[in-house]
Design a protein around this motif. Structure first.
Motif, short mmCIF file in Angstrom:
data_model
loop_
_atom_site.label_atom_id
_atom_site.label_comp_id
_atom_site.label_asym_id
_atom_site.label_seq_id
_atom_site.Cartn_x
_atom_site.Cartn_y
_atom_site.Cartn_z
N GLY A 159 20.73 19.38 -20.18
CA GLY A 159 20.52 18.14 -20.92
C GLY A 159 19.05 17.84 -21.13
N ALA A 160 18.25 18.05 -20.07
CA ALA A 160 16.83 17.76 -20.16
C ALA A 160 16.14 18.67 -21.17
N LEU A 161 16.56 19.94 -21.20
CA LEU A 161 15.97 20.86 -22.17
C LEU A 161 16.26 20.38 -23.59
N PHE A 162 17.50 19.90 -23.82
CA PHE A 162 17.86 19.40 -25.15
C PHE A 162 17.12 18.10 -25.46
N SER A 203 7.82 22.32 -22.28
CA SER A 203 8.36 23.50 -22.96
C SER A 203 8.77 23.19 -24.39
N SER A 204 8.80 21.94 -24.79
CA SER A 204 9.16 21.68 -26.19
C SER A 204 7.94 21.27 -27.02
N VAL A 205 6.75 21.55 -26.52
CA VAL A 205 5.54 21.27 -27.31
C VAL A 205 5.57 22.06 -28.61
N ALA A 206 5.94 23.34 -28.51
CA ALA A 206 5.91 24.20 -29.70
C ALA A 206 6.91 23.74 -30.75
N THR A 207 7.93 23.00 -30.32
CA THR A 207 8.92 22.51 -31.28
C THR A 207 8.34 21.43 -32.19
N THR A 208 7.30 20.72 -31.70
CA THR A 208 6.71 19.67 -32.53
C THR A 208 6.01 20.26 -33.76
N THR A 217 7.97 27.26 -20.86
CA THR A 217 6.85 26.79 -21.67
C THR A 217 6.12 27.97 -22.29
N ALA A 218 5.77 28.94 -21.45
CA ALA A 218 5.09 30.13 -21.96
C ALA A 218 5.97 30.84 -22.97
N ALA A 219 7.29 30.89 -22.69
CA ALA A 219 8.20 31.60 -23.58
C ALA A 219 8.22 30.96 -24.97
N SER A 220 8.26 29.63 -25.03
CA SER A 220 8.37 28.99 -26.33
C SER A 220 7.10 29.19 -27.15
N PHE A 221 5.95 29.11 -26.49
CA PHE A 221 4.69 29.33 -27.21
C PHE A 221 4.59 30.76 -27.71
N MET A 222 4.95 31.71 -26.84
CA MET A 222 4.86 33.11 -27.20
C MET A 222 5.78 33.40 -28.38
N SER A 223 6.98 32.84 -28.32
CA SER A 223 7.96 33.09 -29.38
C SER A 223 7.49 32.49 -30.70
N TYR A 224 6.90 31.30 -30.63
CA TYR A 224 6.37 30.67 -31.84
C TYR A 224 5.26 31.53 -32.44
N ALA A 256 13.83 30.50 -27.50
CA ALA A 256 13.14 31.10 -26.35
C ALA A 256 13.12 30.12 -25.17
N ASP A 257 12.88 28.85 -25.45
CA ASP A 257 12.83 27.83 -24.41
C ASP A 257 14.12 27.83 -23.61
#
Lengths: 502, 158
Positions: free
Chosen positions: A70-73, A89-94, A273-280, A307-308
């Motif tokens: 839930g927190a990830l969503f 970890s959702s910084v890259a989503t912004t 967090t690292a995963a989402s940035f790397m994937s972006y 990725a997140d």
């Protein structure tokens, strides 16, 4: 097909009305902490953990993991609607989520995010289902030396791949170990590092540390920035969601690539967090629509979200099979497992298969429940964010204090909470990583025990860490990761000289 | 204004001192070899040395690079915001052993909402008392988890 049979058994454990209700409560609480600034997955789980001490472990872990999903969503919701990441970890989503929502496509942006997140999570759970039994069986032959090498590798990868200043990472890891060592020594029974303070005899709770480091620390940062909420209105229509879902297969390359990046980063403790940035970053480099990134490109939402969640989910694999958590939240849950009297690691698969497979089965279901719940509650949680921060901030402070007190009913913990809040604030501002500190605090005692047991076996000779090919490989890998930050600039310089004039 | 350079330096010095404290504290328990394996102080001793070394490394790095010299860690305005947020929290922790957490949290919310948030008194009182009652119901009744209590709870016989 032994895994399939175990999984079916797991479903029979997980699929009770009681567990499904807990799942829904967990997901909703998780979205709430994910949405609120200052609260997130690690400290949300820490706040709830003391309340589960009396619960049955299967029910408790379902509640806590559902909260994690839930927190990830929830973190993605605020990224897209408010341009404020609810979770690091959702910084890259912004980057692309907010622009797309701003263009008036909030429903599409949210649907892309949640559906790809759900896909990433499912990929992570499938990986866990396929690999965990195998990893656990492999780990059965580990002696203390191999375990120590695995722990060492986990911390070395923080230093080598974490992206922060290696010296600062080492300070964070060392601090975690030192805090874990305070109090009763689990091998000799001696009291250590109490400096005459009676309050330190029982040790320092990692739960209080997490609530302070992530909760108070983050709140102070929010205050300092002068929180300004400019939320976009979102009404979710089922038709729009379905239309977006129909678009998803077009992005299969991004989905698969990001999912694999996420799983890899989750299993090795790189973290979500690292995963989402790397994937972006990868999506941006390889996309044909590169110039559209940052302006509301769906691929720019799908990649970090997949990725997140893939990383967040697969972080549970090493936690279950080896007892080495892949993220800060997984570390907190690992601590919870130990408090409930379970022994994380390969033996868990043999001693408590109902627990392990019940948990894995609940992950499939929990993520489906999470996607449905998060889509249907977006307007409600967006409204919560419109409550002024001058009420919300102090209310979150109260929740953190109450949470810290319930850990052990000690006044001293309230003071510790303040200290950890200050440390968290300073660490955040000066780019010291916090996750390795939490990991070190949780597995510090185990790492030390394995180290001492290894030395007892070898009668004090360090050569035991090179005594067979498995442990030697692990140690060499870890040492390579440790020197990576030192040699990387030279490698880059060499490559540049090798390929001039391009 | 607090400069980033100063903040980096102070944090690294604190880390170094912490490392030394751990190292010295560990010496007390023996860092050598005993018949039953490494003595209890050995592991913390080397961890302490590691922190000390890394802390010293950061101090040197900060002094040599000077990259962060012009940057601000906290402006005066930010400092005021941070102080007005953290001081009431410290006050809350100080009074809670006497008043109990329920009463302290209600007072804390009342204070921050009226003085800092500019809310009307009845609104702040409502939120403060509402929060305390909500916590009581969730913790003491829902989860049977006791919280720090004070004279008011005793007077009410809770």
């Amino acid at each position: 097909m032994e895994g399939l049979a175990s999984l079916l058994h797991g479903f029979s454990v997980a699929l009770t009305a009681h567990h499904i209700i807990l799942m829904m409560i967990g997901v909703l609480l998780g979205i709430l902490v994910g949405v609120l600034p200052g609260l997130g997955a690690p400290n949300g789980v820490s706040l709830l953990l003391p309340l589960t001490f009396t619960m049955d472990p299967v029910a408790a872990i379902i509640l806590l993991t559902s909260m994690y999903w839930g927190a990830l969503f929830g973190g993605s919701t605020t990224s897209i609607l408010f341009n404020i990441p609810g979770e690091p970890s959702s910084v890259a989503t912004t980057f692309d989520g907010y622009p797309l929502a701003k263009k008036g496509h909030a429903t599409e942006a949210l649907s892309y995010a949640f559906l790809s997140a759900g896909f990433g999570a499912l990929l992570g759970v499938i990986i866990i289902t396929l690999l965990s039994g195998w990893v656990a069986r492999f780990a059965m032959q580990f002696s203390p030396a191999e375990y120590f090498a695995v722990y060492f590798l986990a911390f070395a990868s923080f230093v080598g791949l974490g992206g922060a200043n290696p010296l600062k990472t080492i300070v964070a890891i060392g601090t975690g170990f030192a805090l874990a060592a305070a109090g009763m020594d689990s091998v000799s029974g001696n009291l250590r590092l109490t400096y005459g303070f009676d309050q330190l005899i029982a040790g320092i709770s990692f739960l209080v540390a997490v609530i302070g480091l992530f909760g108070l620390g983050e709140l102070i940062i929010t205050i300092e920035d002068g929180l300004r909420l400019e939320g976009l209105r979102a009404r979710i229509s089922l038709w729009q969601v379905l239309k977006t879902a129909a678009q998803m297969p077009r992005y299969w390359v991004a989905l698969l690539r990001s999912g694999l990046v996420g799983c890899w980063m989750g299993i090795t403790p790189g973290g979500p967090t690292a995963a989402s940035f790397m994937s972006y970053g990868l999506a941006k480099r390889f996309s044909r629509r590169r110039e559209n990134f940052g302006k509301g490109e769906p691929e720019g939402i799908i990649s970090p979200e997949t990725a997140d969640h893939a990383a967040g989910t697969s972080a549970m694999l090493p936690m279950l099979a080896l007892g080495v958590p892949g993220s800060a939240t997984a570390a907190v849950m690992l601590g919870g497992l130990m408090i409930w009297g379970l022994n994380p690691g390969p033996m868990l698969f043999i001693e408590r298969p109902d627990f392990v497979w019940g948990l894995i089965a609940s992950m499939y279901l929990g993520n489906v429940v999470a996607v449905i719940l998060v889509l249907s509650t977006v307007p409600f949680f967006a409204a919560i964010l419109r409550i002024p921060f001058s009420i919300m901030g102090p209310a979150i402070v109260v929740v953190c204090l109450v949470g810290a007190y319930t850990v052990g009913n000690r006044e001293f913990d309230l003071w510790l909470l303040l200290v950890f809040g200050a440390v968290g604030y300073a660490f955040k501002k000066l780019d010291y990583p916090i996750a390795p500190l939490v990991l070190a605090m949780v597995i510090g005692d185990k790492a030390e025990d394995t180290f001492r047991q290894s030395l007892i076996m070898s009668k004090g000779s360090l050569s035991i860490f090179w005594s067979n090919s498995l442990v030697a490989t692990l140690m060499v890998l870890a040492c390579l990761l440790l020197i990576l930050p030192v040699v990387l600039p030279y490698i880059r310089a060499l490559l540049r000289r090798a390929a001039p004039a391009q | 204004m607090i400069s980033r350079f100063g903040a980096e330096l102070v944090t690294a010095v604190i880390a170094t001192v912490f490392g030394l404290t751990v190292t010295l504290g560990a010496l007390e328990f023996g860092i050598g070899w005993s018949p039953s394996g490494p003595e209890p102080g050995a592991f913390p001793f080397y961890i302490g040395l590691l922190i000390t070394a890394a802390g010293l490394g950061i101090i040197i790095q900060t002094l040599v690079q000077k990259r962060s010299s012009g940057e601000a860690f906290l402006t005066a305005e930010q400092l005021r915001a941070v102080a007005s947020f953290t001081l009431p929290i410290i006050a809350l922790v100080v009074v809670s052993p006497w008043l109990g957490l329920y009463v302290s949290m209600a007072l804390y919310l009342f204070f921050t909402m009226t003085v800092q948030g500019g809310y009307r008194i009845y609104m702040a009182a409502l939120v403060g008392i509402g929060m305390a009652v909500f916590m009581y119901v969730v913790l003491e009744i829902g989860f049977k988890t006791p919280l720090l209590k004070g004279p008011l709870e005793n007077a009410l016989g809770l």
